[in-house]
Write a protein that holds these residues in place. Structure first.
Motif, short mmCIF file in Angstrom:
data_model
loop_
_atom_site.label_atom_id
_atom_site.label_comp_id
_atom_site.label_asym_id
_atom_site.label_seq_id
_atom_site.Cartn_x
_atom_site.Cartn_y
_atom_site.Cartn_z
N LYS A 1 -25.55 -10.08 33.43
CA LYS A 1 -24.56 -10.00 34.75
C LYS A 1 -24.70 -9.56 35.72
O LYS A 1 -24.70 -8.83 35.96
CB LYS A 1 -22.88 -9.10 34.19
CG LYS A 1 -22.40 -10.50 33.04
CD LYS A 1 -21.21 -9.79 32.59
CE LYS A 1 -21.04 -10.85 30.88
NZ LYS A 1 -19.34 -9.78 30.91
N ASP B 1 -18.91 -4.64 36.48
CA ASP B 1 -18.48 -5.52 37.27
C ASP B 1 -18.16 -4.89 38.42
O ASP B 1 -18.37 -5.87 39.53
CB ASP B 1 -17.30 -5.73 36.58
CG ASP B 1 -17.55 -6.79 35.51
OD1 ASP B 1 -18.29 -7.63 35.48
OD2 ASP B 1 -16.77 -7.04 34.56
N HIS B 2 -17.44 -3.38 38.75
CA HIS B 2 -17.08 -3.07 39.63
C HIS B 2 -18.63 -2.87 40.32
O HIS B 2 -18.27 -3.13 42.53
CB HIS B 2 -16.94 -1.83 39.60
CG HIS B 2 -15.31 -1.45 39.66
ND1 HIS B 2 -15.30 -1.32 37.62
CD2 HIS B 2 -14.06 -1.84 39.38
CE1 HIS B 2 -13.91 -1.03 37.36
NE2 HIS B 2 -13.52 -1.71 38.51
N ASN C 1 -20.94 -5.10 40.85
CA ASN C 1 -20.97 -6.77 41.08
C ASN C 1 -20.43 -6.85 42.18
O ASN C 1 -20.75 -8.37 43.02
CB ASN C 1 -20.94 -7.19 39.42
CG ASN C 1 -22.22 -7.11 38.90
OD1 ASN C 1 -23.53 -7.50 39.87
ND2 ASN C 1 -22.58 -7.27 37.65
N VAL C 2 -18.90 -7.05 41.84
CA VAL C 2 -18.22 -7.12 43.47
C VAL C 2 -18.34 -6.32 44.28
O VAL C 2 -18.29 -7.10 45.74
CB VAL C 2 -16.63 -6.88 42.59
CG1 VAL C 2 -15.76 -5.98 44.03
CG2 VAL C 2 -15.77 -7.58 42.01
N TYR D 1 -20.06 -2.62 30.89
CA TYR D 1 -20.13 -3.95 31.48
C TYR D 1 -18.32 -3.62 32.09
O TYR D 1 -18.76 -4.64 33.94
CB TYR D 1 -19.73 -4.79 30.31
CG TYR D 1 -20.91 -5.18 30.07
CD1 TYR D 1 -21.83 -6.29 30.89
CD2 TYR D 1 -21.14 -5.16 28.75
CE1 TYR D 1 -22.45 -7.03 30.61
CE2 TYR D 1 -22.56 -5.51 28.27
CZ TYR D 1 -23.05 -6.24 28.90
OH TYR D 1 -24.39 -6.81 28.69
N LYS D 2 -18.03 -2.80 32.18
CA LYS D 2 -16.22 -2.67 33.04
C LYS D 2 -17.43 -1.68 34.66
O LYS D 2 -16.95 -2.46 35.78
CB LYS D 2 -15.89 -2.00 32.92
CG LYS D 2 -14.06 -1.14 33.72
CD LYS D 2 -14.02 0.10 32.85
CE LYS D 2 -12.66 0.76 34.03
NZ LYS D 2 -12.29 1.08 33.92
N ARG E 1 -26.73 -0.88 39.77
CA ARG E 1 -26.91 -2.07 39.11
C ARG E 1 -28.48 -1.96 37.54
O ARG E 1 -28.21 -2.11 36.32
CB ARG E 1 -26.55 -3.47 39.47
CG ARG E 1 -26.50 -4.80 38.58
CD ARG E 1 -26.24 -6.06 38.93
NE ARG E 1 -26.99 -5.75 40.02
CZ ARG E 1 -26.81 -7.73 40.34
NH1 ARG E 1 -25.71 -8.31 41.12
NH2 ARG E 1 -27.51 -7.74 41.86
N PRO F 1 -19.54 -10.50 39.72
CA PRO F 1 -18.51 -10.42 39.56
C PRO F 1 -17.97 -11.23 38.51
O PRO F 1 -17.79 -12.55 38.24
CB PRO F 1 -17.39 -10.42 40.48
CG PRO F 1 -18.20 -10.70 42.39
CD PRO F 1 -19.54 -11.08 41.12
N THR F 2 -17.09 -10.84 37.09
CA THR F 2 -16.38 -11.33 36.34
C THR F 2 -14.72 -10.21 36.10
O THR F 2 -15.03 -9.68 36.70
CB THR F 2 -17.19 -11.20 35.37
OG1 THR F 2 -16.86 -10.09 34.18
CG2 THR F 2 -18.83 -12.33 35.05
N THR F 3 -13.63 -11.36 35.55
CA THR F 3 -12.78 -10.74 34.90
C THR F 3 -11.92 -10.94 34.05
O THR F 3 -13.22 -11.58 33.35
CB THR F 3 -11.63 -11.13 36.14
OG1 THR F 3 -11.60 -12.25 35.90
CG2 THR F 3 -11.92 -11.50 37.44
N ASP G 1 -12.14 -14.55 32.70
CA ASP G 1 -13.75 -15.85 32.55
C ASP G 1 -12.62 -15.67 31.23
O ASP G 1 -13.62 -14.97 30.35
CB ASP G 1 -14.56 -14.62 33.32
CG ASP G 1 -14.48 -14.53 34.27
OD1 ASP G 1 -14.62 -15.53 35.00
OD2 ASP G 1 -14.68 -13.81 34.58
#
Length: 191
Positions: free
Chosen positions: A112, A65-66, A68-69, A61-62, A95, A115-117, A120
């Motif tokens: 996902k 996130d990268h 997706n960003v 998931y980390k 992805r 991007p999420t952080t 969130d």
């Protein structure tokens, strides 16, 4: 994009422990420490190591996130459209690989694609397997269409034929899913 590959190749994901993670039974790893002890006996990891599946889940998931960003930022950039398409396609390939690993190891997981952080606070429900596979296939089709040709890509990085091969793997995996598999993952039946 190189940073996305760095997370993908992290020891907790596709690094040294990846093959070991693939061999561990999910049920055993989530309920006992037998898998860690067994791996320790083989000399793979220390006996006092934390469970490796939770760290794998977190690392994927980390990494997602990268990716997706990266996809969001490059698609909004002012670069040449051809450059944007090829790099976004490569990120979508990553992805899709990550989501494919997640759904095979953990069943229904949060899907996902943006991007999420850590800020969130909204919960992310586990998505239906059919929707996860639809996203995986969509990403791979986009990647196959836009990734670099074999002669254009640097050695050591995937090109469009990697997306084609992975797409075949996903299609064959989906084709052999049984009704029992879908029930076990709460896709249908058992609520």
């Amino acid at each position: 994009l190189i940073g996305c590959y760095s997370n993908f190749a992290h020891n907790n994901y596709r690094g040294q422990l990846y093959e070991l993670q693939q061999c561990i039974s999910l049920a055993t790893a989530m309920t006992t420490t037998t898998s860690t002890v067994a791996a320790s006996a083989l000399g793979e990891i220390p006996a006092n190591s934390p469970h490796i599946l939770p760290s794998l889940y977190q690392q994927i998931y980390k990494s997602l996130d990268h990716v997706n960003v990266f996809i969001e930022k490059i698609e909004k950039s002012s670069f040449d459209q051809n450059f944007i398409d090829k790099n976004a396609g490569e990120a979508k390939f990553l992805r899709a690989c990550m989501m494919f690993d997640l759904v095979r190891l953990f069943g229904r997981v949060p899907l996902k694609t943006s991007p999420t952080t850590y800020l969130d606070t909204e919960g992310y429900p586990r998505e239906k397997i059919s929707l996860i596979y639809s996203q995986i296939i969509k990403d791979l089709l986009d990647a196959e269409e836009t990734m670099k040709e074999p002669g254009e890509q640097e050695i050591g990085y995937p090109h469009k034929w990697a997306a084609t091969a992975y797409l075949a793997k996903v299609y064959s995996w989906v084709a052999f899913m049984t009704k029992e598999h879908l029930q076990a993952t709460y896709e249908e039946g058992k609520q």
